[in-house]
Design an enzyme around this catalytic site. Structure first.
Site, PDB file in Angstrom:
ATOM      1  N   GLU A  40       0.830  -1.212  -0.023  1.00  0.00           N
ATOM      2  CA  GLU A  40       0.066  -0.085  -0.047  1.00  0.00           C
ATOM      3  C   GLU A  40       1.083   1.252  -0.180  1.00  0.00           C
ATOM      4  OE1 GLU A  40      -3.602   1.642   2.841  1.00  0.00           O
ATOM      5  OE2 GLU A  40      -1.986   0.500   3.807  1.00  0.00           O
ATOM      6  N   LYS A 106      -9.556   0.585  -1.534  1.00  0.00           N
ATOM      7  CA  LYS A 106      -9.733   0.224  -0.281  1.00  0.00           C
ATOM      8  C   LYS A 106     -11.115   0.750   0.357  1.00  0.00           C
ATOM      9  CE  LYS A 106      -7.156   0.836   4.168  1.00  0.00           C
ATOM     10  NZ  LYS A 106      -6.101   1.446   4.645  1.00  0.00           N
ATOM     11  N   CYS A 142      -4.470  -3.372   3.590  1.00  0.00           N
ATOM     12  CA  CYS A 142      -4.182  -2.989   5.148  1.00  0.00           C
ATOM     13  C   CYS A 142      -5.173  -3.401   6.163  1.00  0.00           C
ATOM     14  CB  CYS A 142      -3.703  -1.601   5.006  1.00  0.00           C
ATOM     15  SG  CYS A 142      -2.872  -1.319   6.465  1.00  0.00           S
TER      16      CYS A 142
END
Length: 276
Positions: A40, A106, A142
């Site tokens: 990321e 995300k 993440c």
């Protein structure tokens, strides 16, 4: 399938980070990897002003990543930032290479431990998978790792591997949480998880200047039975892993948690608790 996890430390300058990505992709190609996964925020580290750096998927940075994929013959997965409404950005994974072109925004934003990603980032809403040589692969980023339903959605879509680029925040107990969560998500969905984080900047002598999540390292490949097969430490490095994808069906026969699910039961009245 051989994959490469490139645990790097990126800085605030996208063009300099591209040099690092090219070097790492060539190294992965020389090692006969099929896919190379970067963390990321590979475009620019957290703590940078993201809105001025954000570019569309047809912009110069993504175009350069596609060129690296073309040069090396690899499928590249790397975190970048794309423009979003109201002056925000999307935290985007670009997946590109021979026969592959996709982007995942995300879904779950890191509004935790005193950091508010949602101040500058707009959430995504779509589950995204890609196919590489007939192998379906799910994309996550993440903080998504704290939400098992996303990884089960990958499995429901036919994925046998989830890629998890990250820039994990440091702090007491955070490494232990990272290791626990990545193993749990593999076991929840009975698939391989390849979790690649930003290296700990301190391991390269870079001192943090904010509370931004800039990485702790400890990238890992976890099998569908939840066991760690390979891992790295805090410092920059590359992990090469050969995945036995047939192992997924073996584990799912032995532990059929996906087939045995009873929740969610839906909104039918007979499944509503009596609140009186």
């Amino acid at each position: 399938m051989r994959i490469a996890l490139s645990q790097i430390t990126t800085g605030p300058h996208p063009e300099r980070n591209l040099v690092l990505l090219r070097e790492q992709a060539r190294r992965a190609a020389d090692a006969d990897a099929r896919v190379v996964v970067f963390p990321e925020a590979a475009m620019a580290c957290f703590g940078s002003p993201l809105a001025p750096l954000a570019e569309p998927l047809d912009g110069p940075w993504a175009t350069a990543v596609r060129q690296i994929a073309k040069e090396t013959g690899l499928v590249l997965v790397a975190g970048m930032f794309t423009p979003a409404p109201d002056g925000k950005v999307a935290n985007t994974l670009l997946a590109t290479g021979p026969g592959v072109e996709a982007a995942y925004d995300k879904i779950h934003l890191y509004d935790a431990f005193g950091y508010a990603e949602s101040d500058s980032v707009a959430p995504g809403s779509e589950v995204v998978t890609i196919d590489v040589d007939g192998v379906r692969i799910g994309l996550a980023t993440c903080y998504d790792v704290r939400f098992p339903e996303l990884f089960r959605a990958h499995a429901d879509a036919g994925a046998v591997l989830s890629l998890l680029p990250a820039s994990w925040g440091a702090g007491p107990g955070k490494r232990e949480q990272w290791e626990l969560l990545t193993r749990a998500r593999a076991l929840d969905a009975t698939l391989w998880v390849a979790a690649v984080g930003q290296a700990d900047p301190a391991a390269s002598g870079i001192l943090p200047t904010s509370n931004a999540p800039t990485g702790i390292g400890h990238s890992a490949v976890i099998g569908p039975d939840g066991t760690v097969r390979q891992s790295l430490g805090e410092e920059p490095g590359m992990l090469l892993a050969d995945l036995d994808l047939d192992e997924v069906s073996t584990v799912r026969r032995a532990v059929p948690v996906l087939a045995n699910r009873r929740l969610p039961l839906g909104d039918r009245p007979e499944h509503q608790a009596d609140a009186r």
